[in-house]
Scaffold this motif. Structure first.
Motif, short mmCIF file in Angstrom:
data_model
loop_
_atom_site.label_atom_id
_atom_site.label_comp_id
_atom_site.label_asym_id
_atom_site.label_seq_id
_atom_site.Cartn_x
_atom_site.Cartn_y
_atom_site.Cartn_z
N ALA A 86 0.82 -1.21 0.00
CA ALA A 86 0.00 0.00 0.00
C ALA A 86 0.86 1.27 0.00
CB ALA A 86 -0.94 0.00 1.20
N ARG A 87 1.96 1.26 0.76
CA ARG A 87 2.84 2.43 0.80
C ARG A 87 3.44 2.72 -0.57
NH1 ARG A 87 6.49 2.02 6.30
NH2 ARG A 87 4.77 2.28 7.76
N VAL A 88 3.95 1.69 -1.25
CA VAL A 88 4.56 1.89 -2.57
C VAL A 88 3.48 2.32 -3.56
CG1 VAL A 88 5.84 0.83 -4.46
CG2 VAL A 88 6.43 0.27 -2.09
N ARG A 89 2.33 1.66 -3.52
CA ARG A 89 1.22 2.02 -4.42
C ARG A 89 0.84 3.49 -4.24
NH1 ARG A 89 -3.96 -0.02 -2.18
NH2 ARG A 89 -3.48 1.76 -0.87
N ASP A 90 0.73 3.92 -2.98
CA ASP A 90 0.34 5.30 -2.71
C ASP A 90 1.43 6.28 -3.16
OD1 ASP A 90 -1.96 4.22 -1.63
OD2 ASP A 90 -1.37 4.57 0.46
N ARG A 91 2.68 5.89 -3.02
CA ARG A 91 3.79 6.75 -3.47
C ARG A 91 3.75 6.91 -5.00
NH1 ARG A 91 7.97 4.58 -0.56
NH2 ARG A 91 8.49 3.07 -2.18
N VAL A 92 3.49 5.81 -5.72
CA VAL A 92 3.41 5.88 -7.18
C VAL A 92 2.21 6.72 -7.60
CG1 VAL A 92 3.00 4.52 -9.28
CG2 VAL A 92 4.65 3.74 -7.57
N ASP A 111 10.59 2.29 -7.40
CA ASP A 111 9.28 1.94 -6.85
C ASP A 111 8.75 0.65 -7.47
OD1 ASP A 111 9.11 4.02 -5.02
OD2 ASP A 111 8.12 5.37 -6.43
N ALA A 112 8.97 0.46 -8.76
CA ALA A 112 8.54 -0.78 -9.41
C ALA A 112 9.25 -1.99 -8.80
CB ALA A 112 8.78 -0.71 -10.91
N GLN A 113 10.54 -1.85 -8.51
CA GLN A 113 11.28 -2.95 -7.88
C GLN A 113 10.78 -3.20 -6.46
OE1 GLN A 113 15.41 -1.86 -8.26
NE2 GLN A 113 15.51 -2.52 -10.40
N TRP A 114 10.55 -2.13 -5.71
CA TRP A 114 10.02 -2.28 -4.35
C TRP A 114 8.65 -2.94 -4.38
CZ3 TRP A 114 11.83 -1.13 0.56
CH2 TRP A 114 13.07 -0.52 0.62
#
Length: 146
Positions: A56-62, A83-86
């Motif tokens: 959710a954190r990475v999705r929200d950052r993107v 972000d894609a790798q994370w």
């Protein structure tokens, strides 16, 4: 915030399988009342809740970086690659925990079904002894090692 307070995508399945809310299941484990299946399920659920939070954190950052009204000068291909790798790593973790928890819940005996004691063992040993190895399948070839 404690992992107990975080929700996970498998909370409803856990509550159905064990007949209590997630918070109560953790309370049972804290009191030493949890069987091995519940202990393992709660451990997997804890890992899953953290993995889902990471996703959710990475999705929200993107989403924030690519919002329609965002400044184009702030976009960074390098940041989006990271972000894609994370996200890939977080999703792989989530998928693994979900699969393991689903398998545990699928293979558990029904809550109204008591496992029969193992023949010839005391109740204490029967409760902790590993299962006997599965019999070979018909037509299977057994290889003997010296």
């Amino acid at each position: 915030m404690s992992v107990i307070d975080k929700s996970s995508s498998r909370d409803a399945a856990l509550e159905e399988a064990f007949g209590a809310k997630v918070a109560e299941l953790y309370a049972q484990a804290a009191r030493g009342e949890a069987n091995a299946a519940l202990q393992r399920a709660l451990e997997l659920r804890s890992f899953l809740a953290i993995a889902e939070e990471q996703v959710a954190r990475v999705r929200d950052r993107v989403h924030a970086a690519t919002e329609p009204d965002g400044d184009m000068d702030d976009l960074s291909a390098e940041d989006l690659r990271w972000d894609a790798q994370w996200l890939e790593a977080a999703l792989a973790g989530r998928d693994g925990y979900t699969a393991a928890l689903d398998e545990l819940l699928r293979t558990m005996p029904a809550s109204n079904q008591v496992a029969p004691p193992r023949a010839g063992l005391s109740p204490k040993i029967a409760a902790t002894a590993p299962p006997a190895p599965a019999a070979p399948r018909a037509g299977a070839v057994r290889i003997r090692r010296p």
